[in-house]
Scaffold this motif. Structure first.
Motif, mmCIF file in Angstrom:
data_model
loop_
_atom_site.group_PDB
_atom_site.id
_atom_site.type_symbol
_atom_site.label_atom_id
_atom_site.label_comp_id
_atom_site.label_asym_id
_atom_site.label_seq_id
_atom_site.Cartn_x
_atom_site.Cartn_y
_atom_site.Cartn_z
ATOM 1 N N THR A 49 0.867 -1.173 0.000
ATOM 2 C CA THR A 49 0.000 0.000 0.000
ATOM 3 C C THR A 49 0.906 1.225 0.000
ATOM 4 N N TYR A 50 0.630 2.146 -0.930
ATOM 5 C CA TYR A 50 1.508 3.306 -1.081
ATOM 6 C C TYR A 50 0.708 4.539 -1.467
ATOM 7 N N GLU A 51 1.367 5.687 -1.362
ATOM 8 C CA GLU A 51 0.782 6.968 -1.727
ATOM 9 C C GLU A 51 1.834 7.787 -2.455
ATOM 10 N N ARG A 52 1.426 8.452 -3.509
ATOM 11 C CA ARG A 52 2.351 9.356 -4.194
ATOM 12 C C ARG A 52 2.658 10.532 -3.280
ATOM 13 N N VAL A 53 3.888 11.022 -3.344
ATOM 14 C CA VAL A 53 4.290 12.170 -2.528
ATOM 15 C C VAL A 53 3.978 13.435 -3.317
ATOM 16 N N ASP A 54 3.116 14.290 -2.760
ATOM 17 C CA ASP A 54 2.735 15.536 -3.427
ATOM 18 C C ASP A 54 3.959 16.405 -3.689
ATOM 19 N N SER A 59 8.343 9.887 -6.539
ATOM 20 C CA SER A 59 8.502 9.487 -5.144
ATOM 21 C C SER A 59 7.182 8.955 -4.614
ATOM 22 N N VAL A 60 7.260 7.858 -3.862
ATOM 23 C CA VAL A 60 6.071 7.314 -3.212
ATOM 24 C C VAL A 60 6.406 6.977 -1.769
ATOM 25 N N GLU A 61 5.391 7.072 -0.918
ATOM 26 C CA GLU A 61 5.546 6.666 0.476
ATOM 27 C C GLU A 61 4.943 5.276 0.618
ATOM 28 N N ILE A 62 5.728 4.351 1.127
ATOM 29 C CA ILE A 62 5.255 2.990 1.365
ATOM 30 C C ILE A 62 4.567 2.988 2.723
ATOM 31 N N LEU A 63 3.250 2.778 2.722
ATOM 32 C CA LEU A 63 2.466 2.822 3.949
ATOM 33 C C LEU A 63 2.454 1.473 4.665
ATOM 34 N N SER A 91 15.075 -4.216 -0.188
ATOM 35 C CA SER A 91 13.971 -4.803 0.569
ATOM 36 C C SER A 91 13.082 -3.742 1.206
ATOM 37 N N LEU A 92 11.773 -4.002 1.197
ATOM 38 C CA LEU A 92 10.803 -3.160 1.898
ATOM 39 C C LEU A 92 10.422 -3.753 3.247
ATOM 40 N N ASN A 93 10.563 -5.081 3.406
ATOM 41 C CA ASN A 93 10.265 -5.703 4.700
ATOM 42 C C ASN A 93 11.580 -5.949 5.448
ATOM 43 N N SER A 94 11.509 -5.863 6.770
ATOM 44 C CA SER A 94 12.720 -5.980 7.584
ATOM 45 C C SER A 94 13.228 -7.413 7.685
ATOM 46 N N GLU A 95 12.337 -8.367 7.550
ATOM 47 C CA GLU A 95 12.717 -9.779 7.574
ATOM 48 C C GLU A 95 11.693 -10.556 6.753
ATOM 49 N N PRO A 96 12.098 -11.696 6.218
ATOM 50 C CA PRO A 96 11.152 -12.442 5.387
ATOM 51 C C PRO A 96 10.272 -13.373 6.216
ATOM 52 N N PRO A 97 8.977 -13.416 5.906
ATOM 53 C CA PRO A 97 8.179 -14.488 6.490
ATOM 54 C C PRO A 97 8.558 -15.786 5.760
ATOM 55 N N CYS A 98 8.573 -16.872 6.482
ATOM 56 C CA CYS A 98 8.976 -18.152 5.896
ATOM 57 C C CYS A 98 8.003 -19.260 6.288
ATOM 58 N N ASN A 99 7.975 -20.312 5.480
ATOM 59 C CA ASN A 99 7.257 -21.558 5.778
ATOM 60 C C ASN A 99 5.816 -21.334 6.221
ATOM 61 N N GLY A 100 5.063 -20.623 5.423
ATOM 62 C CA GLY A 100 3.649 -20.381 5.712
ATOM 63 C C GLY A 100 3.396 -19.192 6.626
ATOM 64 N N PRO A 107 6.172 0.510 7.261
ATOM 65 C CA PRO A 107 7.455 1.209 7.297
ATOM 66 C C PRO A 107 7.360 2.728 7.149
ATOM 67 N N ASN A 108 6.324 3.219 6.480
ATOM 68 C CA ASN A 108 6.181 4.658 6.232
ATOM 69 C C ASN A 108 7.496 5.273 5.755
ATOM 70 N N VAL A 109 8.088 4.650 4.757
ATOM 71 C CA VAL A 109 9.321 5.159 4.161
ATOM 72 C C VAL A 109 9.006 5.726 2.783
ATOM 73 N N ILE A 110 9.786 6.692 2.376
ATOM 74 C CA ILE A 110 9.627 7.273 1.049
ATOM 75 C C ILE A 110 10.726 6.715 0.161
ATOM 76 N N ILE A 111 10.315 6.152 -0.971
ATOM 77 C CA ILE A 111 11.290 5.677 -1.946
ATOM 78 C C ILE A 111 11.278 6.658 -3.108
ATOM 79 N N LYS A 112 12.472 6.923 -3.637
ATOM 80 C CA LYS A 112 12.631 7.934 -4.676
ATOM 81 C C LYS A 112 13.465 7.379 -5.814
#
Length: 139
Positions: A49-54, A59-63, A91-100, A107-112
């Motif tokens: 889920t993301y939002e464009r940065v006005d 640039s988008v903010e990853i919500l 990576s956008l996630n801090s750690e991977p989910p594994c095995n189900g 994260p509320n980070v902005i990627i550019k």
């Protein structure tokens, strides 16, 4: 008469100032990208889920990042970082989910990226340490 006219003028000016001081309503809204890869015990999925940065170019903010790993996999949700020197994906996630397992992060980070660069996200599914499946979508 003069006092009531003056009071009316003061009231109009006060209302105008109050209206100008109110913050403008946001013109952007959240968007979602759904990703899926693999089948059977290897089926994994993610939603970004993301939002464009006005006012910002490309640039988008990853919500939020939601991910579900297949029964025999680990998954990363990544974006095509133009500055990543290893493989072009960060990576956008801090750690991977594994095995189900499931993951939900906000994260509320902005990627550019530079103007003209197409921002993308991908679901990278790993069997052991090898990339086995992927799904890529544009933001």
């Amino acid at each position: 008469m003069r006092i009531s006219a003056l009071s009316a003028t003061v009231a109009v000016v006060a209302a105008t100032i109050a209206g100008a001081a109110a913050p403008a309503a946001a013109t952007t809204s959240a968007s979602k990208v759904n990703l899926e890869a693999g089948a059977g015990l290897h089926h994994s999925s993610a939603t970004v889920t993301y939002e464009r940065v006005d006012g910002a170019v490309n640039s988008v903010e990853i919500l939020s990042v939601e991910a579900h790993a297949g029964e025999r996999d680990c998954v990363w949700v990544e974006w095509n970082d133009p500055h990543d020197e290893v493989d072009g994906w960060a990576s956008l996630n801090s750690e991977p989910p594994c095995n189900g397992g499931d993951l939900l992060e906000t994260p509320n980070v902005i990627i550019k990226a530079p103007k003209g660069y197409q921002l993308k996200v991908r679901l990278a599914v790993y069997h052991s340490s090898e990339l086995a499946h992927k799904d890529i979508a544009k933001l």
